[in-house]
Each structure stands twice: as structure tokens, then as C-alpha cells.
Motif scaffolding. Sequence first.
Motif, PDB file in Angstrom:
ATOM      1  N   VAL A   1       9.640  14.112  25.304  1.00  0.00           N
ATOM      2  CA  VAL A   1       9.136  14.529  26.621  1.00  0.00           C
ATOM      3  C   VAL A   1      10.134  15.697  26.839  1.00  0.00           C
ATOM      4  N   GLU A   2      11.347  15.517  26.722  1.00  0.00           N
ATOM      5  CA  GLU A   2      12.530  16.382  27.144  1.00  0.00           C
ATOM      6  C   GLU A   2      12.313  17.585  26.294  1.00  0.00           C
ATOM      7  N   ASP A   3      12.202  17.464  24.937  1.00  0.00           N
ATOM      8  CA  ASP A   3      11.886  18.572  24.066  1.00  0.00           C
ATOM      9  C   ASP A   3      10.701  19.332  24.193  1.00  0.00           C
ATOM     10  N   LYS A   4       9.552  18.384  24.422  1.00  0.00           N
ATOM     11  CA  LYS A   4       8.382  19.417  24.972  1.00  0.00           C
ATOM     12  C   LYS A   4       8.540  20.326  26.054  1.00  0.00           C
ATOM     13  N   VAL A   5       9.095  19.843  27.097  1.00  0.00           N
ATOM     14  CA  VAL A   5       9.302  20.575  28.344  1.00  0.00           C
ATOM     15  C   VAL A   5      10.490  21.982  28.053  1.00  0.00           C
ATOM     16  N   ASN A   6      11.311  21.539  27.118  1.00  0.00           N
ATOM     17  CA  ASN A   6      12.112  22.598  26.909  1.00  0.00           C
ATOM     18  C   ASN A   6      11.464  23.683  26.022  1.00  0.00           C
ATOM     19  N   ALA A   7      10.705  23.211  24.919  1.00  0.00           N
ATOM     20  CA  ALA A   7       9.932  24.098  24.229  1.00  0.00           C
ATOM     21  C   ALA A   7       9.056  25.419  24.885  1.00  0.00           C
ATOM     22  N   LYS A   8       8.409  24.431  26.132  1.00  0.00           N
ATOM     23  CA  LYS A   8       7.780  25.408  27.021  1.00  0.00           C
ATOM     24  C   LYS A   8       8.615  26.651  27.855  1.00  0.00           C
ATOM     25  N   ILE A   9       9.555  25.959  28.294  1.00  0.00           N
ATOM     26  CA  ILE A   9      10.576  26.739  28.801  1.00  0.00           C
ATOM     27  C   ILE A   9      11.108  27.933  28.103  1.00  0.00           C
ATOM     28  N   LYS A  10      11.466  27.583  26.569  1.00  0.00           N
ATOM     29  CA  LYS A  10      11.506  28.667  25.782  1.00  0.00           C
ATOM     30  C   LYS A  10      10.588  29.753  25.471  1.00  0.00           C
TER      31      LYS A  10
END
Length: 885
Positions: A630-639
Motif C-alpha cells: 500500500v505504501e509503495d503504491k501511494v508513493n508511486a502516485k506521488i512520484k
Amino acid sequence: MTSQQIRQQFLDYFKSKGHQIVPSAPIVLKDDPTLMFSNSGMTQFKDYFLGYKEPSSLRIADTQKCLRVSGKHNDLDDVGRDTYHHTMFEMLGNWSFGDYFKKEAIEFAWELLTEVYKIPKENLYVTIFEGDASENLERDTDAYNFWKSHISEDRIINGNKKDNFWEMGESGPCGPCSEIHVDLRSEEEKAKVSGLDLVNNDHPQVVEIWNLVFMEFNRKADGSLEKLPKQHVDTGMGFERLCMALQGKKSNYDTDVFTPLIEKVEELSGKKYGGILENEKDIAIRVVVDHIRAVAFAIADGQLPSNGGAGYVIRRILRRAISYSYRFLGMKEPFLYQLVAVLKNEMGSFFPELAKQEKLVTEVIKEEESSFLKTIEHGLKRIDLIISETIAKGEKTLPGTEVFELYDTYGFPADLSRIIAEEKQLTVDEKGFDEEMEKQKQRSKKSSAQKVHDWVILEEKPEIFVGYDQTEVETYITRYRKIENKDGEFYQIVLSKSPFYPEGGGQIGDKGILIPSYTEGFDISNPSVFDVMDCRDIVEILDTKKENNLIVSLVKDLPKDVGAVFFAKVNHADRNNTQANHSVTHLLHEALREVLGTHVEQKGSFVGPDYLRFDFSHFAKMSEDELKLVEDKVNAKIKQNIALQEFREIPIAEAMEKGAMALFGEKYGDKVRMIQFGSSRELCGGTHVKSTGEIGHFKIQNESSTAAGIRRIEAISGEQSSKYFANLEKQLKEISTLLKSKDLAKSVEKLLEENAFLKSELESLKAEKAKSQTANWKNEFTESGGKKLLVKKVTMDAGSVKDIVFQLKKEIPNSITIIISDADQKPMITVGVSADLESKYHAGNIVKELAKEIQGGGGGNPGFATAGGKNLAGIDAAVEKARTV
């Protein structure tokens, strides 16, 4: 005629009269500071009556879910003990917002009741407002004259202000009303006593079914009345009572609104419902089937049971049902949750939220039942101890303070304490209990008390929120009022243009400042000057909320000149951090649904500048791998730095077609605001970043359970996330320096191995010491009357003391051992009673008495008990008291 047909016929009738049919608003209110629940049909339309909003139609009809368990309208204690009071009930209503008035409202009501529903006219009575000299209000002769054309004058009854002047609270819209009552008695009973004499006299078969309120006034905070800009009609007909009348029943509980639930309770409990008013079993069944409706609808609308606010009210209702079923139906295991499916089958077609949220509602109720049944079991043990102590003292009355503590602290029903006491031929100190209850009420009232003065209106002008586009704006005050609460005196102000976001949707309200244009050296066309100037006339905005569609900002003091022009400026740092956290909750919601499944739905949130909290439906603890994904998916959208797409005034149907997420328990208008970041689309009124890159980084700090089927994620982003990693790096460097190693994992592993070895060595030494102490202390008992007592003051850990006491009570017959320790500067008392003395002495009672000297508490069984405390100075007194055992 079934209840579903009765409900549909009402809506169809008013649709034929040009009324727009609207869905029920949520039973739980989230944006009204004056109410926790919808307690009447008019609650969702309050802004229309006050002129703060324009209705989508001047004529509306609906069936509204209502809850009356707190405040002015509280029916909880009556539920189950009569045939017609309920916690949750449906209010059928038709509404006119400045369109028709008394004549048409009366005509509609009479036609529907007598010609559509075919209620015999001779069974109906009506009341009108008789006037009130103290309010300078005249008799409602208009209503009287309109009624005369439908019903004989001897059936039109004058009613006083209490019965025939409707008010929803201490302030707000109000007006005279006309009630319609129906006489459901047999012809034989009617011949004995006229229904005229039974109207408004709490007769179970002569009941009010419809109230026509003619909304003409607004009650101000000072108690005075002012005319509303327009005249409105607000009617409310009790659905359950209407079903009783149309189905020829003597009780609401005998209608098909409740009979399917009653039949299920009979099946599960093995108890037959007899419908007897005074029978405790029947009262319990009525309580259960009423309360399950209130709790299920509240949970479906987003309010989970909790220890505060609306959640506490829901928990209290549910626990009342559990308590009644435990005591009078013999239900020792969870069973109420099985009624949810029955309720869904009966009401789900009109209220789709029940079907949508069935699993969640069922799981939450089941978990609450399990938890409270354990509380009851713990309470039974505690009440047994209180009873034992009372009998040991030769007394016949249980202390009211202790019974109240059981009720208040542990949730143990006071009625159950009374029943158990009576079984032991004891009573409860009711005066002491009532005194404690009153103290608690006063504490609660004091903490929440707030006096709100009337608005001082400087200009009647629609206020505008500009905070989506501007955080600094020229403005002026249109109205203000004084409020007083436990924190002191404050003022609420409303601005002509406000950049301050009002608390809502989980996001906190904005803070900021107002600076008056008259300030020396301040150029309102160049507000940046303010950042470097000294201004003593700054007005600090402490918080911002929304009330009755007004954006209300809180200040400690009014500016010197309330009529001045001001420069309003939002606290930029807090706003930026807050909106980053808000935007990331949308990305988090989407990521959770992708990882865990589409059953995940938001169930609550908090969004502030320092952190975010997100509650969602899910029935298992998240694994570390799931959290990382979940954390990785969110940070991918931020990037990806996805740009914000904002749709401010989009029709709700169009937003839903686009795939927008709508939250259950929220009331949406015809036009909504949709926030989109790529594939994430949600209906939302909060402030957001312009693109996801502004969020910086997202970090989950904790995942936990808040209720059955509800998980909570606490997280940080942006500035706080940067601080988190900087602090983490600093700690790692410090640890590396202390361990003199860069391979921290290997060094810590070695330390743990050494620690485990040393612990083992220490335990061996303690055991040897305890063994030698046991041998020494055997000779230190004092003997009196064939009984032996040892009292020792030591500095030993709890484990060692326990080992010694168990050894001594086993080896020394007719003995009592009392060890009082001050290890680690924490007083502790341990008591052991040998098996041959347990019938005469109770270790738990002894330790409880001694613990008073160290300001502590504890307990145990007759053979062994311990107590901890916080008063080291009391140890010597405890030693002296122990020697008197």
C-alpha cells in the motif's frame, strides 16, 4: 396492507400532489453542532427554513430515519415498557418551503388518511394551538377554520404551548402545530369513555399519528421569537403508529414492522412473546427488536459504537439490549447480530444502506456483544466480592458508590446489581448511587456546556468561501456573536469572503489572522508588508467551522472596529501540510482497495497538519507485506506528480458515472465537488494539493483495530515524513556509535544473546535467594490462638515474593503470610493464606484493606492476593495494620 405498501402509498400520494420524493438523510449528523442525530423529519431541511439554502423543489416528501435518545427528545427509558415509544423510528413527512401553507396541508392530511388509507372519520380528532399570552401568540383560528370544513367542531381541541407549539430545540425554526389523533379502541370502550377525554393523555390506543407544523418563527438564543422570511409547512407522521392504525393492531410491536424480528428472537431464545406490558420477558423482546433497528441504522450510516459522543449513545443502546436479553431471555452468547439479516430483508428495499453495509453492521454488533458479555461476567465476579465484603461486615446494603463504579467504569448494568443483591436478601444504597450519578451528570454538563448569544447582524449578505483559490483576501465582518464555555469567553465571526476552510470531511478547520486596514503602516494592496511589521491589532483566527451553511471563525476578542475592512490570511504552513495529508488519504483509499479488495470503504478520517488518520472497513489485521505494498503504491502516485482535476459543480449522477467514491452516512446535494488524481475519484469538499508531487513522501506509522471490521491507519507525509526519516537517521548514527559497529543487526543480535544468558543467571540467583529466605522466615511466624502470622517488609521483586509466599502457605499450616515490598520504588502487598484457613480468612479482602494505606488496589482469591499502590510513605502504616490481622 403491509408496512411496505403503507410507506409506498404515502410517497405515491404526495408525488401525485407535485412533491419531489427525496431519500432519508443519514440518522447520524456530522455537520450540525447542535444535534448528534436526526431527531425529527425536519432536521435535514433546517437550512431551508432559515433561508441559508435553496431547496431543489418547493414541495418535498420523504420518510426520514429518526433517533430520539439524547437531549430534549429522549424516549430511551420508555422503550419496551409501552406499545408505542421507540429509539429509532420513521417519520413520514411532506414539506412546503414558502409554497402552500395551512389550508393545503390540512386538506392533504385529511384526504390521505380518510380517502386513501380509509381511516374512519369518526376515529379521528385534531388539536390546534390555543395561543399563549406570555409569548404574545394568538389562538390559531386559521387552522381551526380550515379544519371545520373537514371535521365536526367538537372534535377540534385547543392545545397548549407544550403540545401545540413545535420547537426542535432551545433555538431555531418553530411554530404552531395541529396534531391528528386516532382512537383505536373497541366500540365498547368508546361507548364508556369518549376519545375526546383521552387525547394527549398517554392512552396507548388513543395516539397522535400526524403533526402538521406551520413554521412561522425562529426562536432566538435570548428566547424571543422573530418571523421567518417565508412561511413553511413541516409535517411528521409516525410510520410505526400509522401501521398500527391501518393493520388494526393494539401495539406497534404487533405490526409487521416488528413481527419478523420478534419471530427471530423467539426462534433464537426459545422464549415466546406474549405482548404483556408488565412481563419482563416481553419487555426484553420489545427492547431488543427496537434497539437493533437503531444500532444497525446508525452503524450503516457510519457511526460506530465508542466511548464518546454519538458513538457512546449507540453503544449504550446496544448494551441496554444485551443486558435485557441476558437477564430476561437467558441469552449468554452473542445473538443480536443475527437479527441484522431479518432487518435488511424487511427494510433494505427502501434503505439500501442496510444491504450495502450488512456484513459490517453484523460484525460490529457481534463484536460489541462478545465484549459486553465478557464485561457482564467480570462484573458478576466483582459484585460477588462486594456482596461478600458487605455480608462479612454484617451489613445489608451494598454501597451505592461501588455499584455506581461498576456501572460507570465497567458498564455493568445497575439493574443487574439490584437483582443480584435482592437474590441475596440485600439492597443497594440508592441515595449514594443517585448522588454519584448526579455528580457524573454535572461533570458531563459542565464539560460540554456552552452559552451561545444571538447574532449581531451587520449586513444581510450571502457569505462566500474563496479558500479553494485564495488563502489571502480583503474582507469584512457580516455578523458576530458571543459564546461562553468552560474555556472562557470567545466570539464567532462570519466574513463576507472567507479564505478559511471550515472543519469537515475529516479535515480540521483553518487557523490564521485578520489584520485591520486602519493599522498604521499597513497597505492592504501590498499585504506582504504584514509579515515584517509589528501589529497589535491582529485578530487571531483560532478555528473555523460550518454551522447552518455559515462559515464561522472563532476569535478570542473582537477587533476594535468590527465594521472595518480586514485582510484575512490563512496559516500557510498548516494549510499546506493539511491539504497534503488530505490528498494522500485519497491515494491511500484507492491503494487499500487495490491491495485488500473493493469491500474497503472509508469509515472515518482525521486530517491535520502533523498527521492523518484513516479508518476503513476490513476484517483482518493487515500483514507487513500488505502495508508495504500500500505504501509503495501511494508513493508511486506521488512520484508521478499527477495533476489535480477538480469538478466543483458537477451533477451527482455524472460524478457517480465517472466512478466517484461516495461515503455512506454522508448527505450529498444535487451538485457535488469531485476531486480526481488520475484514477482516484472521490466526492470531497476539502482542500488539496495542485499535484501529488507536493505531498513529498508517504509513511505509514501504525495499523490497528478500532472496532469489529474497522481498521485504522495512522500516517504522515510531506514535512513530517522528512522529519521522521531525518530523526531515524540520527538515531541510527547514535546507536552505531554506542555499539561501535556499522553492522547494527549483528551487534544487536549479540547483545540479545548476552542479555538472555544474564537473565537466566539472575533468575537462578533469585531462586536460590528465595529458597534461603523461605528457610529463614519459617522461624519468624508469630503464633496466637493456634494461628500463625508472618509480616515482612522487604525489597524484592514480585516474582520472588510470590514464590516465597506460595512455598510458606504450603509448608506452614494455619498460617497467613503478608509481604510488603518497595522494589523499584513501587509499593506492593502480597498476602497468602494456607488452605486450612481459607474458609475463615480471605486473602483478597485482607489485601484490599491494607492497600488503602498505599493508595492502591488489588484483589485475588481466598488463598492468594496482591495489590499495588502509589504511596511509598504508607508502607510502614500498612505493616502495622497487617500485624492486627
